[in-house]
Motif scaffolding. Structure first.
Motif, PDB file in Angstrom:
ATOM      1  N   VAL A 152      -7.934   9.086   6.487  1.00 11.81           N
ATOM      2  CA  VAL A 152      -6.636   8.406   6.336  1.00 11.81           C
ATOM      3  C   VAL A 152      -5.891   8.988   5.135  1.00 11.81           C
ATOM      4  N   ALA A 153      -6.603   9.125   4.005  1.00 12.57           N
ATOM      5  CA  ALA A 153      -5.975   9.660   2.783  1.00 12.57           C
ATOM      6  C   ALA A 153      -5.531  11.107   3.001  1.00 12.57           C
ATOM      7  N   ARG A 154      -6.333  11.892   3.723  1.00 12.71           N
ATOM      8  CA  ARG A 154      -5.977  13.299   4.000  1.00 12.71           C
ATOM      9  C   ARG A 154      -4.681  13.378   4.808  1.00 12.71           C
ATOM     10  N   ALA A 155      -4.594  12.580   5.892  1.00  9.99           N
ATOM     11  CA  ALA A 155      -3.386  12.599   6.729  1.00  9.99           C
ATOM     12  C   ALA A 155      -2.168  12.172   5.911  1.00  9.99           C
ATOM     13  N   ALA A 156      -2.320  11.106   5.121  1.00 12.82           N
ATOM     14  CA  ALA A 156      -1.199  10.602   4.311  1.00 12.82           C
ATOM     15  C   ALA A 156      -0.781  11.638   3.264  1.00 12.82           C
ATOM     16  N   TYR A 157      -1.769  12.294   2.657  1.00  7.65           N
ATOM     17  CA  TYR A 157      -1.489  13.310   1.632  1.00  7.65           C
ATOM     18  C   TYR A 157      -0.700  14.479   2.235  1.00  7.65           C
ATOM     19  N   LEU A 158      -1.125  14.949   3.410  1.00  7.24           N
ATOM     20  CA  LEU A 158      -0.437  16.085   4.058  1.00  7.24           C
ATOM     21  C   LEU A 158       1.020  15.734   4.355  1.00  7.24           C
ATOM     22  N   ILE A 159       1.236  14.515   4.883  1.00  5.32           N
ATOM     23  CA  ILE A 159       2.608  14.095   5.214  1.00  5.32           C
ATOM     24  C   ILE A 159       3.448  14.025   3.936  1.00  5.32           C
ATOM     25  N   MET A 192       0.862  -1.205   0.000  1.00  3.92           N
ATOM     26  CA  MET A 192       0.000   0.000   0.000  1.00  3.92           C
ATOM     27  C   MET A 192       0.891   1.245   0.000  1.00  3.92           C
ATOM     28  N   SER A 193       0.574   2.189  -0.885  1.00  2.67           N
ATOM     29  CA  SER A 193       1.333   3.447  -0.938  1.00  2.67           C
ATOM     30  C   SER A 193       0.336   4.593  -1.001  1.00  2.67           C
ATOM     31  N   LEU A 194       0.862   5.835  -0.952  1.00  3.47           N
ATOM     32  CA  LEU A 194      -0.048   6.987  -1.039  1.00  3.47           C
ATOM     33  C   LEU A 194      -0.794   6.957  -2.368  1.00  3.47           C
ATOM     34  N   ALA A 195      -0.061   6.637  -3.446  1.00  2.62           N
ATOM     35  CA  ALA A 195      -0.685   6.633  -4.781  1.00  2.62           C
ATOM     36  C   ALA A 195      -1.863   5.659  -4.814  1.00  2.62           C
ATOM     37  N   SER A 196      -1.669   4.464  -4.225  1.00  2.00           N
ATOM     38  CA  SER A 196      -2.772   3.495  -4.266  1.00  2.00           C
ATOM     39  C   SER A 196      -3.912   3.924  -3.341  1.00  2.00           C
ATOM     40  N   LEU A 197      -3.562   4.605  -2.231  1.00  2.00           N
ATOM     41  CA  LEU A 197      -4.598   5.144  -1.333  1.00  2.00           C
ATOM     42  C   LEU A 197      -5.474   6.144  -2.085  1.00  2.00           C
ATOM     43  N   ILE A 198      -4.821   7.058  -2.794  1.00  2.00           N
ATOM     44  CA  ILE A 198      -5.555   8.106  -3.530  1.00  2.00           C
ATOM     45  C   ILE A 198      -6.339   7.486  -4.692  1.00  2.00           C
ATOM     46  N   GLU A 239      -6.943   2.931  14.778  1.00  5.04           N
ATOM     47  CA  GLU A 239      -7.188   2.404  13.429  1.00  5.04           C
ATOM     48  C   GLU A 239      -6.685   3.384  12.363  1.00  5.04           C
ATOM     49  N   ILE A 240      -6.954   4.677  12.558  1.00  5.02           N
ATOM     50  CA  ILE A 240      -6.537   5.685  11.564  1.00  5.02           C
ATOM     51  C   ILE A 240      -5.013   5.733  11.461  1.00  5.02           C
ATOM     52  N   VAL A 241      -4.333   5.764  12.620  1.00  5.72           N
ATOM     53  CA  VAL A 241      -2.863   5.825  12.612  1.00  5.72           C
ATOM     54  C   VAL A 241      -2.288   4.578  11.935  1.00  5.72           C
ATOM     55  N   ALA A 242      -2.837   3.412  12.265  1.00  6.94           N
ATOM     56  CA  ALA A 242      -2.331   2.155  11.684  1.00  6.94           C
ATOM     57  C   ALA A 242      -2.457   2.179  10.162  1.00  6.94           C
ATOM     58  N   ARG A 243      -3.573   2.705   9.664  1.00  6.15           N
ATOM     59  CA  ARG A 243      -3.782   2.718   8.206  1.00  6.15           C
ATOM     60  C   ARG A 243      -2.863   3.718   7.502  1.00  6.15           C
ATOM     61  N   VAL A 244      -2.578   4.850   8.167  1.00  5.05           N
ATOM     62  CA  VAL A 244      -1.643   5.825   7.562  1.00  5.05           C
ATOM     63  C   VAL A 244      -0.230   5.229   7.553  1.00  5.05           C
ATOM     64  N   GLU A 245       0.144   4.565   8.651  1.00  3.37           N
ATOM     65  CA  GLU A 245       1.486   3.959   8.728  1.00  3.37           C
ATOM     66  C   GLU A 245       1.648   2.851   7.693  1.00  3.37           C
ATOM     67  N   LEU A 246       0.551   2.138   7.418  1.00  5.42           N
ATOM     68  CA  LEU A 246       0.590   1.074   6.415  1.00  5.42           C
ATOM     69  C   LEU A 246       0.914   1.653   5.040  1.00  5.42           C
ATOM     70  N   ALA A 247       0.372   2.836   4.763  1.00  2.00           N
ATOM     71  CA  ALA A 247       0.589   3.464   3.453  1.00  2.00           C
ATOM     72  C   ALA A 247       1.964   4.128   3.348  1.00  2.00           C
ATOM     73  N   LEU A 296      -9.828   6.194  -3.975  1.00  2.00           N
ATOM     74  CA  LEU A 296     -10.887   7.146  -3.621  1.00  2.00           C
ATOM     75  C   LEU A 296     -11.773   7.440  -4.821  1.00  2.00           C
ATOM     76  N   ASN A 297     -13.055   7.683  -4.549  1.00  4.82           N
ATOM     77  CA  ASN A 297     -13.927   8.148  -5.631  1.00  4.82           C
ATOM     78  C   ASN A 297     -13.718   9.662  -5.807  1.00  4.82           C
ATOM     79  N   PRO A 298     -14.252  10.279  -6.884  1.00  3.74           N
ATOM     80  CA  PRO A 298     -13.967  11.701  -7.129  1.00  3.74           C
ATOM     81  C   PRO A 298     -14.330  12.614  -5.949  1.00  3.74           C
ATOM     82  N   GLN A 299     -15.453  12.333  -5.264  1.00  2.58           N
ATOM     83  CA  GLN A 299     -15.847  13.179  -4.116  1.00  2.58           C
ATOM     84  C   GLN A 299     -14.830  13.055  -2.980  1.00  2.58           C
ATOM     85  N   GLN A 300     -14.427  11.822  -2.683  1.00  2.00           N
ATOM     86  CA  GLN A 300     -13.459  11.602  -1.602  1.00  2.00           C
ATOM     87  C   GLN A 300     -12.103  12.225  -1.939  1.00  2.00           C
ATOM     88  N   ARG A 301     -11.682  12.062  -3.203  1.00  2.00           N
ATOM     89  CA  ARG A 301     -10.367  12.576  -3.614  1.00  2.00           C
ATOM     90  C   ARG A 301     -10.319  14.093  -3.509  1.00  2.00           C
TER      91      ARG A 301
END
Length: 662
Positions: A40-47, A1-7, A68-76, A10-15
């Motif tokens: 999760v995607a927002r936190a990962a994107y900012l970092i 899992m990477s930021l690119a795959s996280l983004i 759960e949120i921290v674990a998912r960001v760390e995974l990405a 996402l559907n257009p509204q989420q992205r």
């Protein structure tokens, strides 16, 4: 899992929401529309954009959601995400209070929980004078009233009007009790739950320097479940809004905690409070089929409040919801248990694919009885939290006096556990113990007192030595009081005993006894939160207020009868009735494939009213339900059963028999 795959996921509204460049955002996320994924995607994107992970603070309502949120960001992002903070509002404020106590004028302080508050109110209020008709509110009512006034930031008279109108004429006496309660807290350096937020909020409102400091460690604040915030929590965010970036996510249609002081307006009027904020909507639902969402959308459309959201099913069409109507609650409960059994044995469905939603633990009792009678394995979620149960509180009282021998409330609880110790004796001894700084001297006084077994005193001394070995401390504490608790709770000791294993599990994650106690006092973990991690194949019976964030293939919403939705208590009050609508909405939107409603065929006339502002106040939400939204089936009671029970109960026998013309 990477930021690119996280983004990419996402559907257009989420992205659009996750990668926005605006300073402040409100994401209105419908049920099942992927709000956690968006945070999760927002936190990962900012970092990824260069914001240091330790400058991002995520605020949630439960410890589980935070981890759960921290674990998912760390995974990405891997190591890039180290330092990302996610916590509850209380834990975040505690972090500030512990890190910079001088900024709040605090040196030493202890956290007291709800039981401790009630103990203080009990001591101040005194015993009931049985002959006195003007009895004061009970300690529990005083505690609830105090907390409601603090969280909604209202005057005592207004809070009384809403919570305990029957005591309005005793306002002055109640105010005196509140004043004494606050004085005792100050004298003992106690902070209750509400103080933790209020101390930080008032310091932020008064100190520009503190605002700058918090902004320097929290450039971005991501707030989950914004609809559940109360005025006190908003008072924490408001002073920061010119210096930090706010990214708030929530669903106004799932605001169901008004009785705790949650303020629906925090999200509904967000744009007025933060004028330069951008609003994003998430309306693509990934949980349910369209037929389930059609019914949920219809329920909101009936409201005079504009929710301005229509959920669309990503999964497309499925089965229409069905309403089953019964003569009484016993037949209703029995049918639910039998229906689940048939699906399990005849169709091979797993037990855990079924969830039954009820209003309260009281409302669950007939269904629990039917499950037990029918050998349907189930677990009940809702109501009590693990660390709020009496036997676990007893255990914690011993751990608390070891961590802080000056905690007189904990001494009171610990001493009154033992045979022959009442409130008066415990109170006298606890005052003497507060004068002793050393555990040896405390031990001597306890030995002299003669009611606490020597074995328990010896274990207390051992616990003082190994306070950094938290799990061992907990094990010793259990040994010290287990025999006495088995006697105190002999009715259901077998059931209670198992909870101590869960407490040990929690303790194993901590290096300091004080830290363990503080964390779980602030955010009591529910028994279900630990058990939910187990993969047992059982039916889930759950209260709707515990069901946010859950989902299941087949959901039964029990007793959607007139007088229940909205509840009779809310009748005629616009805000209360609308909160009741949102409670039902939360229940309906838990179902993935099948939604089954059950109700009792009560002859209740429900008439809508109009309030002073000309708004319609509905008296029963499902009055105008049409067949194209929900089919229905009426279950008549077998005739011979009716006659038999009538004879047994010696009631008048129904003579209206003959052939069944249906």
């Amino acid at each position: 899992m990477s930021l690119a795959s996280l983004i990419d996921e996402l559907n257009p509204q989420q992205r659009q929401a996750a990668i926005t460049e605006t300073q402040h955002s409100l994401v209105l996320a419908g049920a099942g529309c992927g709000k956690t994924k968006t945070i999760v995607a927002r936190a990962a994107y900012l970092i990824d954009q260069g914001v240091p992970a330790n400058k991002i603070q995520i605020l949630t309502f439960t410890r589980r959601a935070a981890s759960e949120i921290v674990a998912r960001v760390e995974l990405a992002l891997g190591d890039q995400a180290k330092g990302l903070r996610a916590s509850t509002f209380h834990t975040f404020c505690m972090y500030l209070l512990r890190r910079i106590p001088n900024a709040f004028g605090l040196e030493q302080f202890s956290i007291i929980d709800r039981d401790d508050q009630m103990m203080l109110f009990r001591l101040i209020r005194g015993k009931d004078d049985k002959k006195n008709p003007n009895q004061l509110p009970k300690p529990k009512e005083l505690c609830d009233l105090y907390s409601f006034a603090r969280n909604t930031r209202q005057k005592l008279s207004l809070a009384l009007e809403k919570q305990l109108p029957e005591f309005l004429d005793m306002k002055d006496e109640i105010a005196e009790i509140m004043k004494e309660y606050e004085k005792r807290k100050r004298n003992r350096s106690f902070l209750d739950y509400d103080d933790i937020l209020a101390v930080v909020a008032s310091a932020l409102a008064q100190s520009e320097g503190l605002v700058d400091y918090v902004a320097s460690i929290c450039q971005h604040m991501l707030v989950d479940e914004m609809q559940d915030t109360n005025p006190l929590q908003w008072a924490l965010l408001e002073p920061l809004k010119d210096k930090v970036h706010l990214f708030c996510v929530g669903d106004d249609a799932q605001s169901i905690y008004g009785f705790r002081g949650a303020d629906f307006e925090n999200i509904h009027h967000f744009k007025e409070r933060v004028p330069n904020a951008q609003i994003f909507k998430l309306e693509k639902n990934y949980r349910s089929t369209q037929e389930i969402l059609d019914l949920s959308n219809w329920l909101l459309d009936q409201s005079p409040i504009k929710y301005d959201k229509r959920l669309e099913a990503y999964r497309g069409d499925g089965m229409k919801p069905k309403m089953h109507i019964f003569p009484n609650e016993f037949d209703e409960a029995k049918w639910i248990a039998v229906d689940i059994k048939e699906r399990h044995y005849l169709e091979g469905a797993k037990w855990k694919d079924h969830m039954v939603l009820v209003r309260s633990s009281f409302a669950a009792r007939h269904i629990e009885a039917a499950c037990i009678a029918g050998n349907v394995p189930y677990r009940f979620i809702g109501g009590m939290k693990l660390l709020e149960t009496a036997h676990v509180k007893d255990l914690l009282s011993l751990l608390r006096v070891v961590a802080n021998p000056l905690d007189d409330i904990a001494w009171m609880r610990f001493l009154t556990l033992w045979n022959g110790v009442g409130d008066v004796g415990a109170s006298k001894l606890s005052h003497q113990l507060l004068l002793e700084p050393e555990m040896d001297a405390i031990g001597q006084k306890l030995e002299k007192f003669g009611k606490v077994p020597d074995q328990a005193i010896l274990m207390m001394k051992q616990m003082m030595v190994i306070r950094h070995e938290v799990k061992e401390c907990v094990s010793l504490a259990i040994q010290a009081i287990e025999e006495q608790l088995a006697e105190n709770y002999k009715k259901d000791w077998h059931r209670r005993q198992g909870d101590f294993e869960l407490v040990k599990q929690l303790a194993s994650k901590h290096g300091q006894l004080a830290e363990f106690l503080e964390e779980y006092v602030l955010d009591p973990v529910s028994i279900s939160e630990i058990e939910r991690q187990s993969e047992d194949d059982v039916v889930t019976l759950i209260t709707i207020h515990s069901a946010k964030g859950t989902e299941q293939k087949v959901c039964y919403v029990a007793n959607v009868s007139a007088g229940q939705y909205p509840h009779a208590r809310a009748q005629g009050n616009f805000d209360d009735v609308e909160e009741e609508r949102r409670v039902l909405y939360v229940a309906l939107t838990r179902a993935q494939n099948e939604l089954i409603l059950t109700k009792q065929n009560l002859n209740m006339w429900a008439r809508d009213t109009v309030d002073e502002q000309g708004r319609t106040v509905q008296s029963y939400f499902l009055n105008d339900l049409t067949r194209n939204l929900c089919t229905s089936e009426t279950h008549y009671r077998p005739r011979e059963q009716t006659v038999k029970s009538a004879l047994i109960e010696r009631k008048s026998i129904n003579l209206d028999f003959g052939i069944d013309l249906d």
